[in-house]
Design a protein around this motif. Structure first.
Motif, mmCIF file in Angstrom:
data_model
loop_
_atom_site.group_PDB
_atom_site.id
_atom_site.type_symbol
_atom_site.label_atom_id
_atom_site.label_comp_id
_atom_site.label_asym_id
_atom_site.label_seq_id
_atom_site.Cartn_x
_atom_site.Cartn_y
_atom_site.Cartn_z
ATOM 1 N N GLU A 140 4.877 -4.696 0.919
ATOM 2 C CA GLU A 140 4.923 -3.787 2.031
ATOM 3 C C GLU A 140 6.133 -3.038 2.832
ATOM 4 O OE1 GLU A 140 3.964 -6.873 5.230
ATOM 5 O OE2 GLU A 140 2.114 -6.899 3.596
ATOM 6 N N GLU A 141 7.248 -3.779 1.871
ATOM 7 C CA GLU A 141 8.950 -2.867 1.899
ATOM 8 C C GLU A 141 8.678 -1.255 1.513
ATOM 9 O OE1 GLU A 141 12.340 -4.218 0.326
ATOM 10 O OE2 GLU A 141 12.914 -4.703 2.416
ATOM 11 N N PHE A 142 8.113 -1.254 0.669
ATOM 12 C CA PHE A 142 7.711 -0.236 0.127
ATOM 13 C C PHE A 142 6.700 0.784 -0.042
ATOM 14 C CE2 PHE A 142 7.275 2.774 -4.424
ATOM 15 C CZ PHE A 142 8.492 3.109 -4.401
ATOM 16 N N PHE A 143 5.614 0.360 0.677
ATOM 17 C CA PHE A 143 4.132 0.919 0.324
ATOM 18 C C PHE A 143 4.055 0.754 2.155
ATOM 19 C CE2 PHE A 143 3.820 -0.321 -3.832
ATOM 20 C CZ PHE A 143 3.493 1.262 -4.692
ATOM 21 N N SER A 144 3.725 0.254 2.663
ATOM 22 C CA SER A 144 3.510 -0.186 4.461
ATOM 23 C C SER A 144 1.983 -1.096 4.150
ATOM 24 C CB SER A 144 2.488 0.560 4.370
ATOM 25 O OG SER A 144 1.256 1.300 3.746
ATOM 26 N N ALA A 145 1.960 -2.257 5.273
ATOM 27 C CA ALA A 145 1.441 -3.200 5.349
ATOM 28 C C ALA A 145 -0.070 -2.660 4.692
ATOM 29 C CB ALA A 145 1.785 -3.808 6.734
ATOM 30 N N GLU A 146 -0.715 -1.898 5.679
ATOM 31 C CA GLU A 146 -2.064 -1.179 5.378
ATOM 32 C C GLU A 146 -2.595 -1.347 3.982
ATOM 33 O OE1 GLU A 146 -4.563 2.109 6.473
ATOM 34 O OE2 GLU A 146 -2.890 2.342 7.876
ATOM 35 N N VAL A 147 -1.245 -0.843 3.300
ATOM 36 C CA VAL A 147 -1.813 -0.542 1.313
ATOM 37 C C VAL A 147 -1.941 -1.361 0.891
ATOM 38 C CG1 VAL A 147 -0.977 0.649 0.012
ATOM 39 C CG2 VAL A 147 -0.926 1.972 1.179
ATOM 40 N N VAL A 148 -0.437 -2.354 1.490
ATOM 41 C CA VAL A 148 -0.878 -3.655 0.418
ATOM 42 C C VAL A 148 -2.273 -4.161 0.933
ATOM 43 C CG1 VAL A 148 0.031 -5.167 0.334
ATOM 44 C CG2 VAL A 148 1.102 -3.545 0.080
ATOM 45 N N SER A 149 -2.608 -4.660 2.131
ATOM 46 C CA SER A 149 -3.736 -4.914 2.614
ATOM 47 C C SER A 149 -4.899 -4.763 1.775
ATOM 48 C CB SER A 149 -3.789 -4.664 4.435
ATOM 49 O OG SER A 149 -4.811 -3.393 4.867
ATOM 50 N N GLN A 150 -5.201 -3.774 1.154
ATOM 51 C CA GLN A 150 -6.165 -3.218 -0.019
ATOM 52 C C GLN A 150 -6.125 -3.973 -0.790
ATOM 53 O OE1 GLN A 150 -8.600 -0.830 2.493
ATOM 54 N NE2 GLN A 150 -6.845 -1.537 4.290
ATOM 55 N N LEU A 151 -5.000 -4.657 -1.125
ATOM 56 C CA LEU A 151 -5.407 -4.847 -2.518
ATOM 57 C C LEU A 151 -5.585 -6.577 -2.461
ATOM 58 C CD1 LEU A 151 -1.388 -3.734 -3.144
ATOM 59 C CD2 LEU A 151 -3.502 -3.147 -3.954
ATOM 60 N N PRO A 152 -6.780 -6.855 -3.132
ATOM 61 C CA PRO A 152 -7.561 -7.796 -3.723
ATOM 62 C C PRO A 152 -6.574 -8.804 -3.486
ATOM 63 C CG PRO A 152 -8.140 -6.187 -5.191
ATOM 64 C CD PRO A 152 -7.477 -5.748 -4.672
ATOM 65 N N ASP A 153 -7.149 -10.298 -3.574
ATOM 66 C CA ASP A 153 -5.948 -11.640 -3.127
ATOM 67 C C ASP A 153 -5.885 -12.113 -4.528
ATOM 68 O OD1 ASP A 153 -6.102 -11.358 -0.645
ATOM 69 O OD2 ASP A 153 -6.983 -13.037 -0.093
ATOM 70 N N GLU A 154 -6.917 -11.628 -5.569
ATOM 71 C CA GLU A 154 -7.358 -12.188 -6.992
ATOM 72 C C GLU A 154 -6.521 -11.848 -8.000
ATOM 73 O OE1 GLU A 154 -9.515 -11.054 -5.392
ATOM 74 O OE2 GLU A 154 -10.202 -12.990 -4.790
ATOM 75 N N VAL A 155 -5.941 -10.332 -7.387
ATOM 76 C CA VAL A 155 -5.080 -9.631 -8.422
ATOM 77 C C VAL A 155 -3.828 -9.484 -7.986
ATOM 78 C CG1 VAL A 155 -4.428 -6.794 -8.531
ATOM 79 C CG2 VAL A 155 -6.642 -7.833 -8.773
ATOM 80 N N LEU A 156 -3.456 -9.699 -6.394
ATOM 81 C CA LEU A 156 -1.706 -10.321 -6.665
ATOM 82 C C LEU A 156 -1.284 -11.621 -6.861
ATOM 83 C CD1 LEU A 156 -1.821 -8.857 -2.545
ATOM 84 C CD2 LEU A 156 -0.761 -7.821 -5.318
ATOM 85 N N ALA A 157 -2.229 -12.756 -6.740
ATOM 86 C CA ALA A 157 -2.219 -13.103 -6.785
ATOM 87 C C ALA A 157 -1.951 -13.237 -9.051
ATOM 88 C CB ALA A 157 -3.465 -14.693 -7.000
ATOM 89 N N ARG A 158 -2.932 -13.352 -9.316
ATOM 90 C CA ARG A 158 -2.612 -12.829 -11.307
ATOM 91 C C ARG A 158 -0.868 -12.437 -10.912
ATOM 92 N NH1 ARG A 158 -7.689 -10.407 -13.836
ATOM 93 N NH2 ARG A 158 -6.601 -10.815 -16.068
ATOM 94 N N LEU A 159 -0.179 -12.084 -10.292
ATOM 95 C CA LEU A 159 0.894 -11.449 -11.278
ATOM 96 C C LEU A 159 2.048 -12.024 -9.890
ATOM 97 C CD1 LEU A 159 1.356 -7.467 -8.263
ATOM 98 C CD2 LEU A 159 1.232 -7.561 -10.821
#
Length: 170
Positions: free
Chosen positions: A120-139
């Protein structure tokens, strides 16, 4: 692949994740445009990798990618020289080390908060809110429910107060 001008080595901006997977799996080396706020999350069989601005993608790194999630206005470039390829590989390692710093934290809830805060610091809260939980979890090696719980928090006080913040590399 269209190029915008004879001097440009930029490909057309990517909008179709399936087309991205085919390009990355082809073995052709590309790099994420270092001049944009853009990135790719490259999903593999059991984990995901983050390739931020300037990072090498494709080539031998991503032959077995199962899916790709673009973040921001993604454009990929052809590295034109040996030095540009070396710099792109170095940048990919840089992003891997950034994620490693986050995953070194033994507490999964903190890993999730730190990841979300950093993105969120680099992109925005709005952009990050669009990313799937499953994908972020795998990171960062957490369950999707852990990411969802971290999203429900109003802020990320633990990451800020305890100094667990891992700044998004530039």
């Amino acid at each position: 692949m269209n190029e915008s001008s004879p001097n440009s080595h930029s490909l057309v901006p990517w909008v179709d994740p399936e087309q991205l997977v085919c390009s990355l799996s082809s073995g052709q080396l590309l790099m994420v445009d270092p001049q944009r706020h853009n990135a790719l999350i490259i999903c593999k069989t059991f984990h995901a990798e983050f390739a931020g601005p300037g990072a090498a993608v494709g080539g031998p790194l991503d032959v077995e990618s199962s899916s790709v999630v673009p973040i921001g206005d993604v454009a990929l470039l052809h590295p034109r020289s040996y030095q540009e390829r070396q710099n792109a590989y170095a940048k990919r390692l840089h992003w891997m080390r950034w994620l490693q710093q986050i995953t070194d934290n033994p507490l999964s809830a903190q890993r999730a908060r730190i990841l979300l805060f950093s993105l969120e610091e680099f992109f925005s809260a709005e952009v990050v809110s669009q990313l799937p939980d499953e994908v972020l979890a795998r990171l960062v090696g957490v369950l999707p429910q852990t990411i969802a719980a971290a999203r429900r928090e109003v802020s990320y006080p633990t990451a800020k107060a305890v100094g667990l913040r891992v700044p998004f590399p530039r």
